[in-house]
Design a protein around this motif. Structure first.
Motif, mmCIF file in Angstrom:
data_model
loop_
_atom_site.group_PDB
_atom_site.id
_atom_site.type_symbol
_atom_site.label_atom_id
_atom_site.label_comp_id
_atom_site.label_asym_id
_atom_site.label_seq_id
_atom_site.Cartn_x
_atom_site.Cartn_y
_atom_site.Cartn_z
ATOM 1 N N UNK A 164 7.238 18.819 22.523
ATOM 2 C CA UNK A 164 6.180 18.761 21.509
ATOM 3 C C UNK A 164 4.896 19.357 22.052
ATOM 4 N N UNK A 165 4.063 19.855 21.118
ATOM 5 C CA UNK A 165 2.705 20.268 21.452
ATOM 6 C C UNK A 165 1.814 19.045 21.298
ATOM 7 N N UNK A 166 0.775 18.969 22.128
ATOM 8 C CA UNK A 166 -0.156 17.847 22.066
ATOM 9 C C UNK A 166 -1.420 18.294 21.328
ATOM 10 N N UNK A 167 -1.761 17.546 20.285
ATOM 11 C CA UNK A 167 -2.990 17.763 19.519
ATOM 12 C C UNK A 167 -3.917 16.586 19.799
ATOM 13 N N UNK A 168 -5.209 16.863 19.851
ATOM 14 C CA UNK A 168 -6.177 15.850 20.268
ATOM 15 C C UNK A 168 -7.353 15.782 19.287
ATOM 16 N N UNK A 169 -7.839 14.558 19.077
ATOM 17 C CA UNK A 169 -9.046 14.319 18.296
ATOM 18 C C UNK A 169 -9.893 13.334 19.083
ATOM 19 N N UNK A 170 -11.165 13.670 19.293
ATOM 20 C CA UNK A 170 -12.049 12.758 20.020
ATOM 21 C C UNK A 170 -12.945 12.014 19.045
ATOM 22 N N UNK A 171 -13.400 10.870 19.488
ATOM 23 C CA UNK A 171 -14.295 10.048 18.688
ATOM 24 C C UNK A 171 -15.565 10.821 18.332
ATOM 25 N N UNK A 172 -16.131 11.542 19.291
ATOM 26 C CA UNK A 172 -17.374 12.281 19.020
ATOM 27 C C UNK A 172 -17.147 13.355 17.961
ATOM 28 N N UNK A 173 -15.982 14.028 17.989
ATOM 29 C CA UNK A 173 -15.681 15.018 16.944
ATOM 30 C C UNK A 173 -15.509 14.344 15.588
ATOM 31 N N UNK A 174 -14.812 13.208 15.564
ATOM 32 C CA UNK A 174 -14.563 12.498 14.310
ATOM 33 C C UNK A 174 -15.864 12.014 13.681
ATOM 34 N N UNK A 175 -16.710 11.419 14.486
ATOM 35 C CA UNK A 175 -17.941 10.845 13.949
ATOM 36 C C UNK A 175 -18.996 11.892 13.616
ATOM 37 N N UNK A 176 -18.833 13.120 14.114
ATOM 38 C CA UNK A 176 -19.820 14.162 13.828
ATOM 39 C C UNK A 176 -19.523 14.891 12.518
ATOM 40 N N UNK A 177 -18.384 14.616 11.921
ATOM 41 C CA UNK A 177 -17.994 15.301 10.671
ATOM 42 C C UNK A 177 -18.702 14.672 9.489
#
Length: 177
Positions: A164-177
């Protein structure tokens, strides 16, 4: 852990959900990218028994049943893997019944669980492992802001290897949207 969205209720999976889980997870073609395809209702029950009863325990998977509000049917499940080596990281896995795919249910469920994981559980990073051929799941992840890390992971499950490929989401990216 209970999560409610406009069209869905997410609650901890129960042993009484094994028939529903088996109904949509046993379709090998619809779940060709899944590592856990039960061969019997007993397998589905064992899968449920092997999940944690309490969220946020390092080294465990906590599984949520995805219930469609309109029909009150279980249409999928969403797992949260609480990493043993990093308390602030989790991985997510999700399955939606074939007849309910393409209707935005996975995106809706994930959006609310991601928000809960970051805001209520204090996690800083969420990973999803996706088969590179699973274009639909990649679109869902990218729509939610996950980025391809360009890293792969090989998992051994039931005598088979999955890359599998690993995809990542960080808290700072999520909260900046």
């Amino acid at each position: 852990m209970l999560v409610s969205t406009p069209r869905l209720n997410l609650r901890p999976i129960r042993l009484s959900d094994k028939e529903s889980l088996f109904a949509y997870r046993s379709d090998a073609e619809a779940n060709k990218y899944q590592g856990a395809v039960p061969k019997s209702i007993n397998d589905a029950g064992q899968f449920i028994k092997n999940t944690a009863r309490t969220p946020n325990i390092a080294g465990t998977w906590f599984q949520l049943a995805i219930i469609e509000k309109e029909s009150q049917e279980m249409i999928g499940d969403l797992g949260i893997n609480f990493h043993k080596e990093n308390y602030f990281r989790v991985s997510l896995g999700y399955t939606v019944a074939k007849q309910k795919q393409g209707k935005g249910f996975a995106t809706e469920a994930l959006r609310h669980v991601i928000d809960h994981v970051f805001r209520e559980m204090g996690k800083n990073e969420i990973l999803v492992h996706i088969d590179p051929e699973n274009r639909a799941s990649i679109r869902v992840a990218e729509k939610l802001g996950f980025t391809d890390t360009q890293n792969e992971i090989v998992t051994e499950m039931h005598g088979q290897s999955f890359t599998d490929r690993i995809y990542c989401l960080t808290k700072s990216d999520w909260l900046s949207v």
